[in-house]
Design a protein around this motif. Structure first.
Motif, PDB file in Angstrom:
ATOM      1  N   GLN A 169     -31.552  -0.791 -24.447  1.00 47.82           N
ATOM      2  CA  GLN A 169     -32.053   0.463 -25.159  1.00 47.82           C
ATOM      3  C   GLN A 169     -31.750   1.865 -24.159  1.00 47.82           C
ATOM      4  O   GLN A 169     -32.535   2.844 -24.181  1.00 47.82           O
ATOM      5  CB  GLN A 169     -33.584   0.305 -24.973  1.00 47.82           C
ATOM      6  N   ARG A 357     -36.708   3.384 -36.955  1.00 48.28           N
ATOM      7  CA  ARG A 357     -37.139   2.247 -36.030  1.00 48.28           C
ATOM      8  C   ARG A 357     -36.922   1.062 -36.603  1.00 48.28           C
ATOM      9  O   ARG A 357     -36.668  -0.039 -35.997  1.00 48.28           O
ATOM     10  CB  ARG A 357     -38.662   2.252 -35.326  1.00 48.28           C
ATOM     11  N   TRP A 360     -33.446   0.336 -36.608  1.00 47.10           N
ATOM     12  CA  TRP A 360     -32.992  -0.160 -35.267  1.00 47.10           C
ATOM     13  C   TRP A 360     -33.497  -1.630 -34.832  1.00 47.10           C
ATOM     14  O   TRP A 360     -32.651  -2.546 -34.476  1.00 47.10           O
ATOM     15  CB  TRP A 360     -33.678   0.551 -34.415  1.00 47.10           C
ATOM     16  N   TYR A 364     -30.912  -4.806 -34.387  1.00 51.47           N
ATOM     17  CA  TYR A 364     -31.096  -5.542 -33.183  1.00 51.47           C
ATOM     18  C   TYR A 364     -31.086  -7.144 -33.636  1.00 51.47           C
ATOM     19  O   TYR A 364     -30.360  -8.249 -33.216  1.00 51.47           O
ATOM     20  CB  TYR A 364     -32.158  -5.277 -32.446  1.00 51.47           C
ATOM     21  N   ARG A 393     -34.805   4.815 -20.192  1.00 53.47           N
ATOM     22  CA  ARG A 393     -34.862   4.135 -21.313  1.00 53.47           C
ATOM     23  C   ARG A 393     -35.141   5.163 -22.264  1.00 53.47           C
ATOM     24  O   ARG A 393     -35.421   6.100 -22.023  1.00 53.47           O
ATOM     25  CB  ARG A 393     -36.132   3.233 -21.385  1.00 53.47           C
ATOM     26  N   LEU A 397     -38.953   2.548 -27.836  1.00 55.81           N
ATOM     27  CA  LEU A 397     -38.517   1.707 -29.168  1.00 55.81           C
ATOM     28  C   LEU A 397     -38.862   0.464 -28.955  1.00 55.81           C
ATOM     29  O   LEU A 397     -38.234  -0.713 -28.545  1.00 55.81           O
ATOM     30  CB  LEU A 397     -36.872   1.608 -29.202  1.00 55.81           C
TER      31      LEU A 397
END
Ligand code: C2E
Ligand code: MG
Ligand code: MG
Length: 400
Positions: A169, A357, A360, A364, A393, A397
């Motif tokens: 991150q 998010r 994201w 991931y 960071r 998140l």
């Protein structure tokens, strides 16, 4: 507001019904236009053979559309010339004060550009001038001339967009994106002018500018203790330029940039052009030690066979692939397949256009390595980025 109204197919009427009848039609067309607009505010004039102008000084775009609609409707009933009925439709180009210019000449030019676009459509069409410097604009030559001056006048800038490691991150690199601070049109993004520049023979000059500026910027960040990967976009023409590898080698040695910190982004289109020549340049770049990345992957151009023959280090999945994820199963499957192909080729995967998010977390979970998009940061001038780049960071998140 200035409208240019052009009659469709007027020359055929002249040919088939004779010039005298053509004149009669023009008179009636003028009357129809006058009746369709507010006589107290509008000035109607015939400007050319079958072209009329309507000047309505203070009207905005909404009113312009209403007036155009009224005009279009007034041309629906056919014209009666002698005993012949002739259907005549119109095309309209719209230029606005002060949005498109402050003097008549400029706005007239804009309306005229819009009109040529309207005439290019199959059906009767209404077009409001749009300042995007699209390839169909007649102003391309002008843009290229202006760009030439822009380089000398320091109007070109490089913005940087952060890229974050999905695992840690943290920001691990930036992509250099060209911008033009145009004195009248404001800040233009690369997409708005780069193809003009390339067709006008300025591609190489712009590339040198971006490479030099970004390398210098990398050094200033390095001096602040930031160790970043630097991504630079290359056009398909750049990749065919045999002087490119030496230019890159010379620049990174001048600024003392480790070659593995430099990522050159080439689009899928490059792979389907002159593949042999592109591969020769790519191979020389690989020997220098810089990395190659395929940009906009998944937009439909790439031949997977040629992808395999390029020394690829990274694949950037195009932002359109992430538009409907998570949620759309089809889109999710396509992303998954692309990631598998890229990893199978030994390449890292960058997810582009990450704005939320949820996206994201999805990127991931699917196994992407790096994320780029508005969630992490928009393209910005270098001074605006230092705080973000230095953060221990990114954004809270919680990738739970
Ligand atoms: P690209 O390399 O795919 O760059 C990403 C583009 O997506 C950038 O537009 C960026 O502003 C936009 N973007 C980034 N994150 C998001 C997001 O989360 N949502 C949305 N909606 N958009 C996002 P930009 O700066 O207009 O660049 C457009 C293209 O122009 C670039 O696409 C690249 O192909 C080209 N380009 C930019 N700079 C250069 C340059 O120096 N040289 C060359 N040859 N091409 C360049
Ligand atoms: Mg790119
Ligand atoms: Mg891209």
């Amino acid at each position: 507001m200035l409208l240019l109204v052009d009659l469709d197919g007027f020359s055929e009427i002249n040919t088939f019904l004779g010039v005298a009848n053509g004149d009669r039609l023009l008179t009636e067309a003028g009357q129809r236009i006058r009746r369709a607009v507010d006589p107290d505010r509008a000035l109607v004039a015939r400007l050319g053979e079958d072209e009329f102008g309507v000047l309505l000084g203070d009207a905005d775009e909404v009113e312009a559309e209403l007036v155009c609609e009224e005009l279009r409707r007034s041309f629906v009933p056919p014209f009666l010339i002698g005993s012949t009925r002739a259907a005549v439709s119109i095309d309209i180009g719209v230029g606005l004060f002060p949005e498109h210019g402050s003097d008549l000449e400029t706005v007239l030019g804009c309306a005229s550009t819009a009109l040529s676009r309207a005439k290019g459509e199959d059906q009767s069409s209404i077009q409001v001038y749009r300042s995007t410097l699209s390839a169909t604009d007649t102003s391309r030559v002008e843009v290229v001339a202006e760009l030439r001056d822009a380089i000398d006048a320091d109007q070109l800038l490089v913005f940087y967009q952060p890229q974050a490691d999905l695992l840690t991150q943290r920001v691990r690199g930036v992509e250099a994106l060209l911008r033009w601070e145009h004195p009248e049109r404001g800040l233009l993004t690369a997409g708005e002018f780069i193809s003009h520049a390339e067709r006008g023979g300025l591609g190489q000059e712009l590339r040198r500018f971006v490479v030099q500026t970004a390398a210098r910027q990398w050094l200033s960040w390095q001096a602040l203790g930031l160790d970043l990967e630097l991504a630079i976009n290359l056009s398909p023409v750049d990749v065919l330029d045999p002087s490119l590898p030496d230019e890159i080698a010379e620049t990174i040695s001048r600024y003392d940039i480790p070659s593995w910190n430099v990522v050159l982004e080439i689009t899928e289109r490059t792979l389907i052009g002159d593949e042999r020549r592109a591969r020769a340049v790519a191979e020389r770049l690989r020997r220098i030690g810089v990395r190659l990345s395929i940009d906009d992957f998944g937009t439909g151009y790439s031949s997977l066979a040629s992808l395999r023959r390029f020394p690829i280090h990274q694949v950037k999945l195009d932002q359109s692939l992430f538009a409907d994820v998570p949620g759309d199963e089809g889109a999710e499957a396509i992303v998954g397949g692309c990631i598998e192909i890229a990893h199978g080729l030994g390449a890292r995967v960058v997810a582009e256009g990450i704005e939320t998010r949820q996206q994201w977390r999805f990127a991931y979970a699917m196994g992407c390595d790096i994320a780029q998009g508005y969630l992490i940061g928009r393209p910005a001038p270098p001074e605006d980025l230092v705080a973000l780049l230095d953060a221990p960071r990114l954004i809270p998140l919680s990738v739970a």
